[in-house]
Scaffold this motif. Structure first.
Motif: not given
Length: 505
Positions: A303-306, A320-322, A474-476
């Motif tokens: 939901y935050r990273q595409k 993305l942030s919401d 974020g990656v982990g």
């Protein structure tokens, strides 16, 4: 400014020494065998007498060293001891971060012999403590000792660790076969599956001479980072590779202890070709980047990273942030959508600690809306923990007592308080965008949190953000060393104004 992932590096370095954790005396009641017994393969393999010293290098800068040895307990032929000491030292911002971790473990010396006991000593950044553990079939009893604090006695599940797990790499090479076992981690006391496989030998120059080196690759289900060790025919461990970023090299004791002056913020940051747009800091917000050096396993849409794959190994990443949708918000307590793991009290995330539970109750009060309660907790942590990058602590109760720390301490305490309040939560590892005094736009390694309030939402207790803005990548999760090989490899080659039209909705 946030601390580089020094803790993850320390965890990763310690992983090798699932090939060598170790000294505590076995329980006084342990019987001596009536007659000589067969010895484990771990004692049959060649290795240098008196132990080995290796320097630890991060991006070719010396940041630490370790010592490792496996041998019979002096005066006994039925017990084996393994010893590991790891030292990490670097400058973090303006503070010196130094961490010492020493383990001494005792096993039955016979094939498949069980772990009998261990002692773990920790000093420096992260706190000072000593764990003394005795392993019996009915459980692992651990006494935790800290300066100025009463001793704690913990009993957890019995360790399944075997004597061959003290040096899986050499045993695998000796047997010419894979070795699989369990290591009881010296920080969280959890048991993790560890597997070592052999790889084709190779020739290298060692001290000016071409030699044939055996190779063994070890991977733990905790760190998930392949660690490759290289051995001479005489059993000397000459190098260990933790991915492309960190290596250990055989050295004399004097040379191993001679460290570089390393400032990890500058060394590990990811420089951007230009500043992120202002909208990246807004909520809702967005940032679009083109990266290289990001393995496919990290390219999972959320939901935050595409992610959109581009030619030549590049990938477009949209951050993305919401705010969470009002229609999705839950009332307290909230059921963990992942079966309870994100509500679990652990040795590190002490959400069952009385002081943490009482504080969570006070902060939440009569509030029933989970997101509102989460915001109260995050805001309290942001306002009541001093930003101190040389005062780390590895357990939530220690963070609460000292009331200071960097991003890892802010995140650890926030997660413990959230779980105590009945809100599923976990820590997120990655990078955050900043422009420091030198004016260079860059990503710095950072940690923040994710809470489930009816849907997952990321929050940053270090920067007091009830929604982590789109400057966070974020990656982990949970301080996992799996991300460590990204350090020095991940690059941002372009900052875009908008995402590709090929981006998935």
């Amino acid at each position: 400014m946030t601390r580089s992932r020094s803790h993850a590096l320390w965890l990763l370095a310690a992983t090798l020494l699932c090939a060598a954790p170790v000294l505590a005396q076995a329980p006084a009641s342990a019987p001596r065998p009536a007659a000589p017994q067969a010895l484990s393969d771990v004692l049959k393999v060649p290795r240098p007498p008196g132990g080995e010293w290796l320097g630890l290098y991060l991006m070719d800068k010396k940041v630490g060293y370790f010592f490792t040895d496996v041998s019979l307990v002096p005066g006994r032929k039925d017990q084996l001891r393994a010893v590991t000491e790891l030292v990490f030292k670097a400058t973090v911002g303006t503070k010196l971060s130094e961490r010492v971790h020493r383990e001494e473990r005792v096993y039955e010396a016979k094939p498949g012999g069980r772990l009998l006991s261990f002692v773990v000593d920790q000093r420096g950044d992260g706190g000072t403590q000593r764990l003394e553990a005795t392993n019996t079939p009915s459980g692992l009893k651990v006494v935790r000792k800290r300066p100025g604090q009463p001793n704690e006695v913990l009993t957890v599940a019995a360790s399944a660790e075997k004597t061959e797990d003290a040096d899986q790499a050499r045993v695998a090479i000796y047997r010419k076969a894979a070795v699989e076992g369990t290591i009881t981690d010296g920080t969280d006391l959890e048991g993790y599956k560890v597997t070592t496989t052999t790889e084709p030998a190779e020739e290298r120059m060692v001290r000016g001479v071409k030699v044939r080196l055996s190779r063994a690759q070890t991977i733990s289900e905790k760190e998930k980072v392949p660690v490759t060790a290289y051995f001479t025919e005489d059993g000397e461990m000459v190098e260990v590779d933790f991915g492309q970023t960190m290596k250990a090299r055989a050295e004399t004791e004097t040379v191993a202890k001679r460290l570089d002056v390393v400032e990890v913020f500058g060394l590990t940051r990811i420089v951007l070709p230009k500043k992120l747009p202002i909208e990246a800091r807004a909520v809702p917000g967005r940032a679009v980047l083109v990266m290289t050096g990001l393995p496919e396993k990290f390219q999972q849409d959320s939901y935050r990273q595409k992610y959109v794959k581009l030619p030549d190994g590049r990938v477009e990443v949209t951050l993305l942030s919401d705010f969470p949708k009002t229609s999705n918000l839950k009332q307290l307590p909230v059921t963990d959508p992942e079966g309870g793991e994100n509500l679990k009290a652990t040795l590190i995330v002490e959400s069952d600690n009385a002081e943490i539970r009482n504080l969570a109750k006070t902060l939440v009060g009569s509030q029933k809306d989970a997101y509102t309660a989460a915001k109260k907790i995050v805001a309290w942590v942001a306002k009541n923990l001093a930003k101190d990058y040389g005062a780390s602590a590895d357990r939530a109760s220690d963070v609460l007592r000292q009331r200071k720390g960097d991003c890892t301490e802010h995140s650890l305490l926030a997660v413990a308080l959230l779980r105590a309040a009945g809100i599923p939560a976990r820590r997120i590892d990655g990078v955050v965008y900043m422009v420091n005094e030198d004016g260079v736009p860059a990503f710095y390694w950072h940690e923040w949190i994710e809470a489930y309030v009816g849907e997952w939402t990321q929050m940053d207790p270090t920067f007091d953000q009830p929604v982590a803005d789109a400057t966070h990548f974020g990656v982990g999760q949970e301080g996992n060393a799996e991300i460590t090989p990204l350090i020095g490899q991940l690059k941002v080659v372009e900052v875009r104004d908008k995402p590709s039209t090929a981006m998935k909705p």
